[in-house]
Scaffold this active site. Structure first.
Site, PDB file in Angstrom:
ATOM      1  N   HIS A 506     -21.269 -14.740   6.612  1.00 45.52           N
ATOM      2  CA  HIS A 506     -22.174 -14.798   7.763  1.00 45.52           C
ATOM      3  C   HIS A 506     -22.333 -13.398   8.364  1.00 45.52           C
ATOM      4  O   HIS A 506     -23.452 -12.949   8.610  1.00 45.52           O
ATOM      5  CB  HIS A 506     -21.597 -15.789   8.787  1.00 45.52           C
ATOM      6  CG  HIS A 506     -22.303 -15.835  10.110  1.00 45.52           C
ATOM      7  ND1 HIS A 506     -23.170 -16.846  10.445  1.00 45.52           N
ATOM      8  CD2 HIS A 506     -22.266 -15.007  11.193  1.00 45.52           C
ATOM      9  CE1 HIS A 506     -23.641 -16.629  11.684  1.00 45.52           C
ATOM     10  NE2 HIS A 506     -23.102 -15.514  12.151  1.00 45.52           N
ATOM     11  N   GLU A 507     -21.220 -12.705   8.577  1.00 48.01           N
ATOM     12  CA  GLU A 507     -21.304 -11.375   9.202  1.00 48.01           C
ATOM     13  C   GLU A 507     -21.985 -10.374   8.275  1.00 48.01           C
ATOM     14  O   GLU A 507     -22.799  -9.569   8.719  1.00 48.01           O
ATOM     15  CB  GLU A 507     -19.915 -10.880   9.649  1.00 48.01           C
ATOM     16  CG  GLU A 507     -19.184 -11.810  10.627  1.00 48.01           C
ATOM     17  CD  GLU A 507     -19.964 -12.148  11.902  1.00 48.01           C
ATOM     18  OE1 GLU A 507     -20.927 -11.428  12.233  1.00 48.01           O
ATOM     19  OE2 GLU A 507     -19.633 -13.167  12.540  1.00 48.01           O
ATOM     20  N   HIS A 510     -25.662 -10.790   8.499  1.00 48.62           N
ATOM     21  CA  HIS A 510     -26.311 -10.220   9.685  1.00 48.62           C
ATOM     22  C   HIS A 510     -26.883  -8.838   9.384  1.00 48.62           C
ATOM     23  O   HIS A 510     -27.868  -8.424   9.992  1.00 48.62           O
ATOM     24  CB  HIS A 510     -25.332 -10.122  10.851  1.00 48.62           C
ATOM     25  CG  HIS A 510     -25.316 -11.351  11.714  1.00 48.62           C
ATOM     26  ND1 HIS A 510     -26.472 -11.956  12.156  1.00 48.62           N
ATOM     27  CD2 HIS A 510     -24.281 -12.070  12.235  1.00 48.62           C
ATOM     28  CE1 HIS A 510     -26.139 -13.008  12.908  1.00 48.62           C
ATOM     29  NE2 HIS A 510     -24.827 -13.100  12.959  1.00 48.62           N
ATOM     30  N   GLU A 567     -29.084 -15.858  13.451  1.00 49.61           N
ATOM     31  CA  GLU A 567     -27.866 -16.634  13.186  1.00 49.61           C
ATOM     32  C   GLU A 567     -28.086 -17.631  12.053  1.00 49.61           C
ATOM     33  O   GLU A 567     -27.193 -17.876  11.245  1.00 49.61           O
ATOM     34  CB  GLU A 567     -27.409 -17.365  14.450  1.00 49.61           C
ATOM     35  CG  GLU A 567     -27.010 -16.429  15.590  1.00 49.61           C
ATOM     36  CD  GLU A 567     -25.852 -15.507  15.229  1.00 49.61           C
ATOM     37  OE1 GLU A 567     -25.026 -15.890  14.379  1.00 49.61           O
ATOM     38  OE2 GLU A 567     -25.790 -14.400  15.793  1.00 49.61           O
ATOM     39  N   ASP A 571     -26.085 -17.906   8.651  1.00 51.50           N
ATOM     40  CA  ASP A 571     -25.372 -19.106   8.192  1.00 51.50           C
ATOM     41  C   ASP A 571     -25.753 -19.454   6.758  1.00 51.50           C
ATOM     42  O   ASP A 571     -24.891 -19.742   5.920  1.00 51.50           O
ATOM     43  CB  ASP A 571     -25.688 -20.314   9.101  1.00 51.50           C
ATOM     44  CG  ASP A 571     -24.901 -20.271  10.411  1.00 51.50           C
ATOM     45  OD1 ASP A 571     -23.910 -19.521  10.502  1.00 51.50           O
ATOM     46  OD2 ASP A 571     -25.284 -21.007  11.347  1.00 51.50           O
TER      47      ASP A 571
HETATM   48 ZN   LIG Z   1     -23.633 -14.488  13.869  1.00 58.04          ZN
END
Ligand SMILES: [Zn+2]
Length: 668
Positions: A506-507, A510, A567, A571
């Site tokens: 997830h990070e 980003h 986000e 995900d």
């Molecule tokens: Zn996030």
């Protein structure tokens, strides 16, 4: 700026606690009683994986949402409670982490002294506002009060320059509302109108409690004007549009009636360039400033002095503030006990609290294991970029370059921040909170034009969260999150890849979400995309935004697919990467099913377990307006709906919440 995994908080303190603490038993990888097998995994994966959990875990009265995430946070709070009790009982050198934290806690817990002082410590601040004779003087006072944390329509802070990430720049922008978002003012449905009335009534209550004369309607009208002039949260997400370098005089020219130059002069920063994140706000305010009398402007400022201090003074103020901001606005029935409220105020000492926490609770061996996992996720991401069909080779090459340049921080900082010259005493809680605010505001402003210290952490080591910082091109995982249900040393690999692997993915993602993808390998805002690839990317992300906007959290209350886009991309990217990182780890190994679930299925169970939760209606209403994260349900169901890998693992031909074959959105 930083993209947090979630704004939330554990259960079993698994096998990693140090000898001083009693150890809990090893935690099961995924307890089967958490399932709701009355629904099918293909139809509603959130309910399937969380239904049993949700029934067994009602929301405590002091919470607005409750999930595995919150249980971990709760367990960390209990650990800090014990640590703080030791610190309070001991004698420590002045300026040491222990002295600072210990004395702050003593002053906060001293309800007798706090109630005796009442609101007397506010008097000099309120008198200063009364003495003002012009709007210019008021903006000078707002600049002085900035150091005490008083909210104002002008915002100024130092942060990495987005177009020269080696150096710090001065940013300015919009602010100064008492409600959580401009939309709370601008909506006119019945429920919103009731909240607006309740807010005005709250201003009146606080005026009475502090012996002030405040005209709530006039203050509200001024805040309404600010809200109308503001850029929305969705607009504020746009990194390009936030970057508007200008001199202070150019800024002043946008709103000649609003004395921003006087504000900056008081900070000693008027003769320079700033990066203005919301020039539109100031242009729009120009027509509105004169609609309000000096007296209304003064009252507005006094309201923000009082509101900002509501948790620092006597019980009456704290309770009144709870009644409106927590109960009415967010649906929380009951106030947290004092020790938790005071613990919350140690947030500004995040590095120091994190230091005590990491020394006691972080097992060093976890660092190497998580590092390996970060590299596994990077390798998986590389594989995904190679096989993307919507991106051309030219942009792929750039994406790989950015991916290779990612750095990471795990557990806790290599060096600890020295703040031994901060003044904290056992005496006044209010004075301590103000002292910290002044100290850290000065510290921030002193970094102006200085080289960026890339080793700094944006989060304490005890925090149960993670972030990507696009300006450093780095992913950061504090010790707090490296515990079950995120990282469970006793669980099978599939569960851990789905959980902490999903978080790491997830990070990473980003860095390639709709905003993160605007930054290059060195953390500069620069375009590395071909026009064609950019158009493809925007088409895919628009589809994902539309999908999430169609999700209804409560009747008539939908997710804002544009607010949550970054986000949701993270995900989908994160779980996809976790799945492929697991496949790389697995290689040719034969993995036996556990509890009837294949290892591929368990990757998805690992991700879903993290999001098992219940939430109150008011919490969801607030979340969809202010939080860039989608509600937990959609972080599970929305994510798997786009994954053919999920369908294959669970043998879904079709499912209520799944996209038909061929219509899945694949971004990364
Ligand atoms: Zn996030």
């Amino acid at each position: 700026m930083r993209k947090h995994l979630v704004l939330l908080s554990l259960g079993a303190l698994a096998s990693c606690a140090a000898p001083e603490t009693e150890m809990a038993d090893a935690r099961p990888a995924f307890p089967l009683e958490h399932l709701d097998t009355s629904v099918h995994a293909c139809d509603d994966f959130f309910q399937y994986t969380a239904g049993g959990w949700r029934e067994a875990n009602p929301i405590p009265e002091t919470e607005v949402r409750w999930g595995e995430f919150n249980k971990l946070r709760e367990a960390n709070k209990q650990r800090l409670k014990e640590l703080f009790a030791e610190v309070v009982a001991g004698t420590f050198e002045k300026g040491s982490d222990e002295q600072l934290i210990g004395d702050l806690v003593v002053s906060g817990m001293d309800s007798v002294a706090r109630n005796e002082r009442g609101t007397s410590e506010l008097v000099p601040f309120l008198e200063a506002a009364d003495a003002v004779t012009s709007l210019e003087e008021l903006f000078v006072l707002m600049a002085q009060h900035k150091f005490y944390g008083v909210s104002a329509p002008v915002n100024a802070y130092v942060r990495t320059d987005a177009k020269n990430s080696k150096v710090n720049a001065l940013y300015v922008g919009q602010g100064g509302l008492g409600l959580p978002d401009r939309d709370y003012y601008l909506r006119d449905d019945e429920e919103s109108v009731k909240l607006q009335e309740a807010y005005r009534a709250h201003i009146e209550t606080m005026a009475e409690l502090t012996g002030s004369e405040l005209d709530a309607a006039a203050i509200y009208a001024l805040e309404y004007a600010l809200a109308e002039a503001m850029k929305s949260r969705v607009e504020m997400r746009d990194a390009d549009k936030r970057y508007n370098p200008m001199t202070v005089s150019e800024w002043q020219a946008l709103a000649p009636s609003m004395p921003v130059a006087a504000y900056m002069a008081e900070l000693g920063l008027d003769d320079r360039t700033v990066v203005n994140s919301a020039p539109e706000f100031f242009s729009r305010m120009e027509a509105k400033v004169a609609n309000f009398s000096l007296d209304t402007w003064k009252q507005y400022h006094k309201w923000h002095i009082i509101n900002g201090a509501s948790g620092a003074l006597n019980d009456a103020l704290e309770v009144a503030s709870f009644e409106f901001y927590q109960k009415t606005l967010r649906g929380k029935p009951k106030m947290n006990p004092r020790w938790k409220r005071v613990q919350g105020s140690t947030g500004m000492l995040g590095q120091q609290v994190g230091h005590l926490y990491a020394d006691r609770f972080f097992p060093e061996e976890h660092k190497a294991e998580v590092e390996q996992m970060v590299e596994d996720l990077r390798t998986a991401f590389r594989g995904r970029i190679d096989q993307l069909t919507w991106m051309t080779d030219a942009t792929k090459e750039k994406a790989r370059k950015k991916l290779d340049a990612f750095t990471y921080k795990i557990g806790y900082p290599d060096k600890w921040e020295d703040i031994s010259d901060l003044e904290i005493s056992k005496d006044s809680y209010f004075a301590n909170l103000k002292s910290m605010s002044v100290y850290f505001t000065k510290k921030n402003l002193a970094k102006i034009d200085e080289p960026v210290d890339k080793s700094e952490w944006g989060m304490g080591a005890h925090i149960v969260n993670a972030y990507y910082n696009p300006l450093n091109n780095e992913v950061v995982f504090p010790a707090g999150i490296l515990q079950p249900p995120f990282y469970n040393p006793d669980a099978d690999a599939a569960i851990n890849y789905g959980a902490i692997g999903g978080v790491i993915g997830h990070e990473f993602s980003h860095g390639f979400d709709d905003q993160g993808a605007k930054y290059g390998p060195d953390g500069n805002l620069e375009n590395w995309w071909t026009d064609e690839d950019k158009a493809q990317f925007e088409s895919l992300t628009t589809q994902l935004a539309d999908q999430y906007s169609s999700y209804e959290v409560l009747p008539g209350v939908n997710v804002n697919g544009r607010l949550t886009l970054g986000e949701n991309i993270a995900d989908l990217g994160g779980l996809t990467l976790a799945y492929y990182a697991y496949q790389n780890w697995k290689g040719d190994k034969e993995i036996e099913p556990i509890d009837g679930f294949t290892d591929e299925q368990r990757v998805f169970l690992g991700w879903a377990q993290v999001w098992q939760s219940n939430g109150r209606d008011e919490y969801f209403k607030n979340q969809v307006t202010t939080d860039p994260h989608s509600p937990a349900e959609f972080r599970v169901s929305g994510t798997v709906s786009n994954m053919p890998e999920f369908k294959a693992a669970f043998g879904c031909e079709e499912g209520e919440n799944l996209k038909p074959a061929g219509e899945e959105i694949t971004i990364w």
